[in-house]
Design a protein around this motif. Sequence first.
Motif, PDB file in Angstrom:
ATOM      1  N   ILE A 318      19.654 -33.113 -27.270  1.00  0.00           N
ATOM      2  CA  ILE A 318      19.101 -32.823 -25.941  1.00  0.00           C
ATOM      3  C   ILE A 318      17.730 -33.450 -25.727  1.00  0.00           C
ATOM      4  CG2 ILE A 318      20.422 -30.685 -25.728  1.00  0.00           C
ATOM      5  CD1 ILE A 318      17.974 -29.107 -26.520  1.00  0.00           C
ATOM      6  N   GLY A 319      17.306 -34.275 -26.678  1.00  0.00           N
ATOM      7  CA  GLY A 319      16.073 -35.035 -26.481  1.00  0.00           C
ATOM      8  C   GLY A 319      14.796 -34.295 -26.796  1.00  0.00           C
ATOM      9  N   VAL A 320      14.855 -33.231 -27.583  1.00  0.00           N
ATOM     10  CA  VAL A 320      13.641 -32.531 -28.019  1.00  0.00           C
ATOM     11  C   VAL A 320      13.156 -33.184 -29.309  1.00  0.00           C
ATOM     12  CG1 VAL A 320      12.677 -30.360 -28.854  1.00  0.00           C
ATOM     13  CG2 VAL A 320      14.274 -30.361 -26.941  1.00  0.00           C
ATOM     14  N   VAL A 321      11.965 -33.736 -29.294  1.00  0.00           N
ATOM     15  CA  VAL A 321      11.432 -34.467 -30.437  1.00  0.00           C
ATOM     16  C   VAL A 321      10.811 -33.486 -31.431  1.00  0.00           C
ATOM     17  CG1 VAL A 321       9.800 -36.232 -31.198  1.00  0.00           C
ATOM     18  CG2 VAL A 321      10.994 -36.484 -29.008  1.00  0.00           C
ATOM     19  N   LEU A 322      11.197 -33.627 -32.698  1.00  0.00           N
ATOM     20  CA  LEU A 322      10.681 -32.758 -33.751  1.00  0.00           C
ATOM     21  C   LEU A 322       9.904 -33.577 -34.770  1.00  0.00           C
ATOM     22  CD1 LEU A 322      13.839 -30.537 -34.480  1.00  0.00           C
ATOM     23  CD2 LEU A 322      11.970 -30.099 -32.864  1.00  0.00           C
ATOM     24  N   ALA A 323       8.896 -32.953 -35.352  1.00  0.00           N
ATOM     25  CA  ALA A 323       8.169 -33.590 -36.443  1.00  0.00           C
ATOM     26  C   ALA A 323       9.072 -33.670 -37.666  1.00  0.00           C
ATOM     27  CB  ALA A 323       6.906 -32.787 -36.757  1.00  0.00           C
ATOM     28  N   PRO A 324       8.831 -34.641 -38.557  1.00  0.00           N
ATOM     29  CA  PRO A 324       9.734 -34.861 -39.700  1.00  0.00           C
ATOM     30  C   PRO A 324       9.971 -33.624 -40.556  1.00  0.00           C
ATOM     31  CG  PRO A 324       8.207 -36.686 -39.496  1.00  0.00           C
ATOM     32  CD  PRO A 324       7.755 -35.645 -38.515  1.00  0.00           C
ATOM     33  N   THR A 325       8.946 -32.819 -40.793  1.00  0.00           N
ATOM     34  CA  THR A 325       9.115 -31.658 -41.682  1.00  0.00           C
ATOM     35  C   THR A 325       9.176 -30.332 -40.923  1.00  0.00           C
ATOM     36  OG1 THR A 325       6.711 -31.501 -41.980  1.00  0.00           O
ATOM     37  CG2 THR A 325       7.936 -32.846 -43.573  1.00  0.00           C
ATOM     38  N   GLU A 326       9.369 -30.413 -39.619  1.00  0.00           N
ATOM     39  CA  GLU A 326       9.433 -29.195 -38.809  1.00  0.00           C
ATOM     40  C   GLU A 326      10.774 -28.492 -38.993  1.00  0.00           C
ATOM     41  OE1 GLU A 326       8.135 -28.065 -34.229  1.00  0.00           O
ATOM     42  OE2 GLU A 326       8.531 -30.140 -34.797  1.00  0.00           O
ATOM     43  N   ARG A 327      10.759 -27.149 -38.879  1.00  0.00           N
ATOM     44  CA  ARG A 327      11.988 -26.370 -39.049  1.00  0.00           C
ATOM     45  C   ARG A 327      12.070 -25.319 -37.940  1.00  0.00           C
ATOM     46  NH1 ARG A 327      11.819 -24.183 -44.644  1.00  0.00           N
ATOM     47  NH2 ARG A 327      10.940 -22.297 -43.710  1.00  0.00           N
ATOM     48  N   PRO A 328      12.278 -25.761 -36.695  1.00  0.00           N
ATOM     49  CA  PRO A 328      12.291 -24.804 -35.583  1.00  0.00           C
ATOM     50  C   PRO A 328      13.592 -24.009 -35.526  1.00  0.00           C
ATOM     51  CG  PRO A 328      12.854 -26.965 -34.774  1.00  0.00           C
ATOM     52  CD  PRO A 328      12.541 -27.140 -36.243  1.00  0.00           C
ATOM     53  N   THR A 329      13.534 -22.848 -34.882  1.00  0.00           N
ATOM     54  CA  THR A 329      14.721 -22.043 -34.649  1.00  0.00           C
ATOM     55  C   THR A 329      15.390 -22.487 -33.346  1.00  0.00           C
ATOM     56  OG1 THR A 329      13.535 -20.391 -33.362  1.00  0.00           O
ATOM     57  CG2 THR A 329      13.609 -20.080 -35.755  1.00  0.00           C
ATOM     58  N   TRP A 388      23.738 -35.864 -39.881  1.00  0.00           N
ATOM     59  CA  TRP A 388      23.527 -35.373 -38.516  1.00  0.00           C
ATOM     60  C   TRP A 388      22.057 -35.021 -38.275  1.00  0.00           C
ATOM     61  CZ3 TRP A 388      27.731 -31.737 -36.109  1.00  0.00           C
ATOM     62  CH2 TRP A 388      28.962 -32.418 -36.080  1.00  0.00           C
ATOM     63  N   SER A 389      21.369 -34.589 -39.305  1.00  0.00           N
ATOM     64  CA  SER A 389      19.970 -34.182 -39.131  1.00  0.00           C
ATOM     65  C   SER A 389      19.057 -35.365 -38.857  1.00  0.00           C
ATOM     66  CB  SER A 389      19.480 -33.441 -40.376  1.00  0.00           C
ATOM     67  OG  SER A 389      19.253 -34.352 -41.457  1.00  0.00           O
ATOM     68  N   GLY A 390      19.483 -36.569 -39.265  1.00  0.00           N
ATOM     69  CA  GLY A 390      18.642 -37.758 -39.093  1.00  0.00           C
ATOM     70  C   GLY A 390      17.508 -37.835 -40.089  1.00  0.00           C
ATOM     71  N   MET A 391      17.556 -37.034 -41.138  1.00  0.00           N
ATOM     72  CA  MET A 391      16.479 -36.988 -42.125  1.00  0.00           C
ATOM     73  C   MET A 391      16.929 -37.634 -43.430  1.00  0.00           C
ATOM     74  SD  MET A 391      15.445 -32.978 -41.517  1.00  0.00           S
ATOM     75  CE  MET A 391      13.978 -32.995 -42.574  1.00  0.00           C
ATOM     76  N   PRO A 392      16.000 -38.240 -44.191  1.00  0.00           N
ATOM     77  CA  PRO A 392      16.341 -38.677 -45.553  1.00  0.00           C
ATOM     78  C   PRO A 392      16.776 -37.473 -46.384  1.00  0.00           C
ATOM     79  CG  PRO A 392      14.227 -39.580 -44.868  1.00  0.00           C
ATOM     80  CD  PRO A 392      14.606 -38.561 -43.835  1.00  0.00           C
ATOM     81  N   ARG A 397      16.502 -31.759 -47.998  1.00  0.00           N
ATOM     82  CA  ARG A 397      16.617 -30.703 -49.004  1.00  0.00           C
ATOM     83  C   ARG A 397      15.309 -29.941 -49.162  1.00  0.00           C
ATOM     84  NH1 ARG A 397      21.239 -30.688 -51.950  1.00  0.00           N
ATOM     85  NH2 ARG A 397      22.634 -32.480 -51.700  1.00  0.00           N
ATOM     86  N   GLN A 398      14.200 -30.623 -49.049  1.00  0.00           N
ATOM     87  CA  GLN A 398      12.913 -29.948 -49.157  1.00  0.00           C
ATOM     88  C   GLN A 398      12.699 -28.983 -47.989  1.00  0.00           C
ATOM     89  OE1 GLN A 398      10.633 -29.815 -51.523  1.00  0.00           O
ATOM     90  NE2 GLN A 398       9.334 -28.469 -50.286  1.00  0.00           N
ATOM     91  N   VAL A 399      13.011 -29.437 -46.777  1.00  0.00           N
ATOM     92  CA  VAL A 399      12.748 -28.634 -45.580  1.00  0.00           C
ATOM     93  C   VAL A 399      13.728 -27.483 -45.442  1.00  0.00           C
ATOM     94  CG1 VAL A 399      12.696 -28.672 -43.045  1.00  0.00           C
ATOM     95  CG2 VAL A 399      11.640 -30.531 -44.348  1.00  0.00           C
ATOM     96  N   TYR A 400      15.015 -27.718 -45.729  1.00  0.00           N
ATOM     97  CA  TYR A 400      16.041 -26.721 -45.413  1.00  0.00           C
ATOM     98  C   TYR A 400      16.632 -25.984 -46.618  1.00  0.00           C
ATOM     99  CZ  TYR A 400      15.955 -28.318 -40.615  1.00  0.00           C
ATOM    100  OH  TYR A 400      15.545 -28.616 -39.331  1.00  0.00           O
ATOM    101  N   LEU A 401      16.467 -26.515 -47.818  1.00  0.00           N
ATOM    102  CA  LEU A 401      17.159 -25.902 -48.947  1.00  0.00           C
ATOM    103  C   LEU A 401      16.257 -25.503 -50.105  1.00  0.00           C
ATOM    104  CD1 LEU A 401      20.257 -28.300 -49.084  1.00  0.00           C
ATOM    105  CD2 LEU A 401      20.105 -26.056 -47.981  1.00  0.00           C
ATOM    106  N   SER A 402      15.008 -25.941 -50.119  1.00  0.00           N
ATOM    107  CA  SER A 402      14.149 -25.691 -51.280  1.00  0.00           C
ATOM    108  C   SER A 402      13.706 -24.234 -51.382  1.00  0.00           C
ATOM    109  CB  SER A 402      12.920 -26.599 -51.227  1.00  0.00           C
ATOM    110  OG  SER A 402      12.128 -26.299 -50.084  1.00  0.00           O
ATOM    111  N   TRP A 403      13.763 -23.496 -50.290  1.00  0.00           N
ATOM    112  CA  TRP A 403      13.219 -22.140 -50.242  1.00  0.00           C
ATOM    113  C   TRP A 403      14.286 -21.056 -50.237  1.00  0.00           C
ATOM    114  CZ3 TRP A 403      14.877 -19.826 -45.686  1.00  0.00           C
ATOM    115  CH2 TRP A 403      15.397 -20.715 -44.723  1.00  0.00           C
TER     116      TRP A 403
END
Length: 547
Positions: A318-329, A388-392, A397-403
């Motif tokens: 939907i065109g919402v730009v996120l920072a590389p390490t951001e994890r919004p709800t 799909w996330s567009g992330m390396p 894994r650091q942003v979404y799975l490390s914690w």
Amino acid sequence: MAAQLPIPIYSSLEDAFGGLRTASGQSVRWANLAQEFKSRFGREPAYIARAPGRVNLIGDHIDYVLFGVLPAAVEHDILIACGPSMSPVSSNSGSVAAHNLDPRYVPQTFAPMLKSAPLPTASEERDAENTVHAESWHMDIDTKELRWESYVKAGYYGVLNHFFPAAAGSTTTGPHPVPVDLLVTGCVPAGSGLSSSAAMVVASTLAFLAVNNKVVGLTKGELVEMAMENEKRVGVNSGGMDQAASVICTPDTALYITFFPSLSAQPTPLPTSRTVPRAVFVCANSLVVSDKVVGAKTRYNLRVVETLVGARVLAHHIGVVLAPTERPTLREVLGRWLGFYEAKNVPSDLDTDMLREGVQKILPYVEKLRPTRDDGELGVTMEEMIEWSGMPEAEFRQVYLSWVDVEATHFQLYKRTKHVFEEALRVLRFRDVCFSSEAAILPRDTLIDLGALMNESHQSSIELCENSCPEVDELVRLAREAGAFGSRVTGAGWGGCTVSLVAEDMVDEFIRSMKSTYPPYKYLGDDELREVIFATKPSSGAFVLKL
């Protein structure tokens, strides 16, 4: 605002429960607890902390993505009698002797240690992966083994780190917590979906606050935030609904709780006492135990991760730009898409009408998360999800799975995201019905409307959130056949309780019907049956009784 009110401290049960009639019904249980505390510890308790369980009327699995929910506190609760320890063996700063009236739970003793103090030897320490460390203090909490005292320790952590940080790095200077004796009892069935875990953490947090003279000056909202952080130490990434309901709820109302851009709680009058016929909510335990800690990596915590990744993928579409390490709800992505940004200390949010319109507007875009494949599988593999996330991969894994520890072969981004937005819309509609009329008497159609929303919610739990189970589905079906206006799973799910909206003059007949048709109930005695299926009225929130 309800969250800004002080934590109540009472000197009598009559004041605590708002009348002699209710207080007299509670007095025997409270007196027995105090007497047993004296028998075990040699003196009267200084305080009894109380925290109720809760029933979520509608809005499960959307609080951790910051959408509003509608729970009510129940009359079932956790009580903790407590006082400063006088035992000569409790000379360690902040040591705890924790007992439980339930004989299944063995008494425990433990003491927090400052991080500068020597840690346990390798032979004494639990598996390092399962040990939780506080900011200044250290205690063992095994997040893979469910133990009753873990919830007591979790409640202690917030008190230690909020009120005794000056002691960090020193064993001789600075304020130190007092040694504590406590005795726990409770009538919130564990693993039932009525949030016994949150009630236990809230009650233990409140008990340690009381014994250390830290209750005065705290707001209910501050206690909620502390309890939320405390429960995460047991291994569950709780969204805050359970703690807020246990702390903030008031008698005769539900609580519309929102978490964005900050915690807010609005008492919501239930029309059940103003309808013809009058109605009540009936909780029925499936007797399938489902604690959030057990199986969290394939259930509760997995859904947290799926919704977070779903938010990033949806933002991309939907065109919402996120920072590389951001994890919004998902709630934050919706707000940005609609042009609302929350600056620090400057609350800015959509009102309920704008929120409703926004959810309706974004729902068609959720279809972009539906995979296009021939096998009918609506989930995606780990590799597909990362793509799909567009992330390396390493960054993902650091942003979404490390914690958090999760496990799945396919991740249901589409189903979970669709459930969140549709359930958020149902909460708003349920709330609208509750506020829809100023008339003294409301028609039966009001109950029919509320019941229909509860039924839709349960269907979403089956198909999209996938947090129900066959036994719960059977209870829901039987409840509707027995005359409930609506019925649904409540709480985290995968077992536990259902909540049904039932005409008040039909409750006895309803319970008899459930006893005769739900197989696990057929051979229960009257006392046992009252423990597993009961009508409940909204209760007051947590408080402290000073003795």
